[in-house]
Design a protein around this motif. Structure first.
Motif, PDB file in Angstrom:
ATOM      1  N   GLU A 129       0.810  -1.225   0.000  1.00  7.79           N
ATOM      2  CA  GLU A 129       0.000   0.000   0.000  1.00  7.79           C
ATOM      3  C   GLU A 129       0.841   1.271   0.000  1.00  7.79           C
ATOM      4  O   GLU A 129       0.532   2.216  -0.713  1.00  7.79           O
ATOM      5  N   LYS A 130       1.848   1.335   0.860  1.00  6.99           N
ATOM      6  CA  LYS A 130       2.755   2.482   0.968  1.00  6.99           C
ATOM      7  C   LYS A 130       2.000   3.806   0.977  1.00  6.99           C
ATOM      8  O   LYS A 130       2.168   4.646   0.097  1.00  6.99           O
ATOM      9  N   SER A 131       1.165   3.988   2.013  1.00 11.82           N
ATOM     10  CA  SER A 131       0.346   5.195   2.110  1.00 11.82           C
ATOM     11  C   SER A 131       0.144   5.610   3.562  1.00 11.82           C
ATOM     12  O   SER A 131       0.032   4.770   4.450  1.00 11.82           O
ATOM     13  N   VAL A 132       0.053   6.925   3.766  1.00 15.09           N
ATOM     14  CA  VAL A 132      -0.392   7.469   5.035  1.00 15.09           C
ATOM     15  C   VAL A 132      -1.913   7.339   5.038  1.00 15.09           C
ATOM     16  O   VAL A 132      -2.579   7.812   4.116  1.00 15.09           O
ATOM     17  N   VAL A 133      -2.450   6.674   6.063  1.00 14.16           N
ATOM     18  CA  VAL A 133      -3.884   6.384   6.079  1.00 14.16           C
ATOM     19  C   VAL A 133      -4.636   7.010   7.243  1.00 14.16           C
ATOM     20  O   VAL A 133      -5.871   7.038   7.230  1.00 14.16           O
ATOM     21  N   GLY A 134      -3.920   7.512   8.248  1.00 10.47           N
ATOM     22  CA  GLY A 134      -4.611   8.077   9.396  1.00 10.47           C
ATOM     23  C   GLY A 134      -3.692   8.855  10.309  1.00 10.47           C
ATOM     24  O   GLY A 134      -2.483   8.922  10.090  1.00 10.47           O
ATOM     25  N   ILE A 135      -4.312   9.428  11.341  1.00  9.51           N
ATOM     26  CA  ILE A 135      -3.594  10.209  12.344  1.00  9.51           C
ATOM     27  C   ILE A 135      -3.774   9.541  13.699  1.00  9.51           C
ATOM     28  O   ILE A 135      -4.884   9.148  14.071  1.00  9.51           O
ATOM     29  N   VAL A 136      -2.663   9.441  14.422  1.00  9.32           N
ATOM     30  CA  VAL A 136      -2.661   8.886  15.775  1.00  9.32           C
ATOM     31  C   VAL A 136      -2.142   9.943  16.750  1.00  9.32           C
ATOM     32  O   VAL A 136      -1.582  10.953  16.343  1.00  9.32           O
ATOM     33  N   GLU A 137      -2.336   9.651  18.029  1.00  8.79           N
ATOM     34  CA  GLU A 137      -1.865  10.533  19.090  1.00  8.79           C
ATOM     35  C   GLU A 137      -1.129   9.701  20.133  1.00  8.79           C
ATOM     36  O   GLU A 137      -1.572   8.589  20.459  1.00  8.79           O
ATOM     37  N   VAL A 138      -0.034  10.239  20.643  1.00  2.51           N
ATOM     38  CA  VAL A 138       0.695   9.567  21.721  1.00  2.51           C
ATOM     39  C   VAL A 138      -0.149   9.676  22.989  1.00  2.51           C
ATOM     40  O   VAL A 138      -0.484  10.773  23.438  1.00  2.51           O
ATOM     41  N   CYS A 139      -0.510   8.525  23.562  1.00  2.00           N
ATOM     42  CA  CYS A 139      -1.347   8.509  24.770  1.00  2.00           C
ATOM     43  C   CYS A 139      -0.602   7.959  25.992  1.00  2.00           C
ATOM     44  O   CYS A 139      -1.156   7.943  27.090  1.00  2.00           O
ATOM     45  N   ALA A 140       0.636   7.502  25.794  1.00  2.00           N
ATOM     46  CA  ALA A 140       1.512   7.130  26.917  1.00  2.00           C
ATOM     47  C   ALA A 140       2.948   7.340  26.456  1.00  2.00           C
ATOM     48  O   ALA A 140       3.328   6.880  25.373  1.00  2.00           O
TER      49      ALA A 140
END
Length: 140
Positions: free
Chosen positions: A57-68
């Motif tokens: 796929e080689k794609s950016v698919v979403g956004i995450v957040e550091v939660c720890a």
């Protein structure tokens, strides 16, 4: 706030797997590269990151957040290895492919282009805004 990119093989851990973990998130474990580990040690609560599907796929698919913040990796008995926990924030309207990133001159210096094998990498503020715009999602 700092920005990052987390690479995962979708056959091992996909964006759908990440989303399924909900607000609790999941350890970004199994990283055995010192530079990537050191990047995770720099991360703070609330930092954001791109979730990138590698392999075909080689794609950016979403956004995450550091939660720890950085803590010992539960998949290793070796105290050299740390990880962070991340949670899914939102999907991209349109996945942003590596080909798109490489074709955009504003992203020519992005770590994904220069150090493509590194599983955890920094992203500049400008790179963040450009990739979010390409993906049809809010950069905030």
């Amino acid at each position: 706030m700092a920005y990052w990119l987390f690479k995962s093989e979708p056959s091992t851990w996909s964006w759908q797997d990440q989303q399924a973990k909900g607000d609790a998130g999941e350890e970004w474990d199994g990283v055995r590269n010192y530079q990537a580990r050191n990047f995770m040690r720099q991360m703070k609560l609330g930092d954001r990151g791109f979730f990138y599907h590698s392999q075909k796929e080689k794609s950016v698919v979403g956004i995450v957040e550091v939660c720890a913040e950085a803590h010992p990796d539960s998949t290793s008995d070796d105290d050299r290895w740390d990880c962070v926990d991340i949670r899914a924030i939102r999907s991209f309207e349109h996945p942003v492919s590596l080909a798109q990133i490489k074709a955009d001159p504003r992203l020519a210096e992005m770590a994904l282009v220069k150090s493509s094998r590194l599983s955890v990498q920094p992203v500049t503020d400008e790179e963040w805004r450009v990739v979010c715009a390409l993906g049809g999602t809010n950069a905030e």
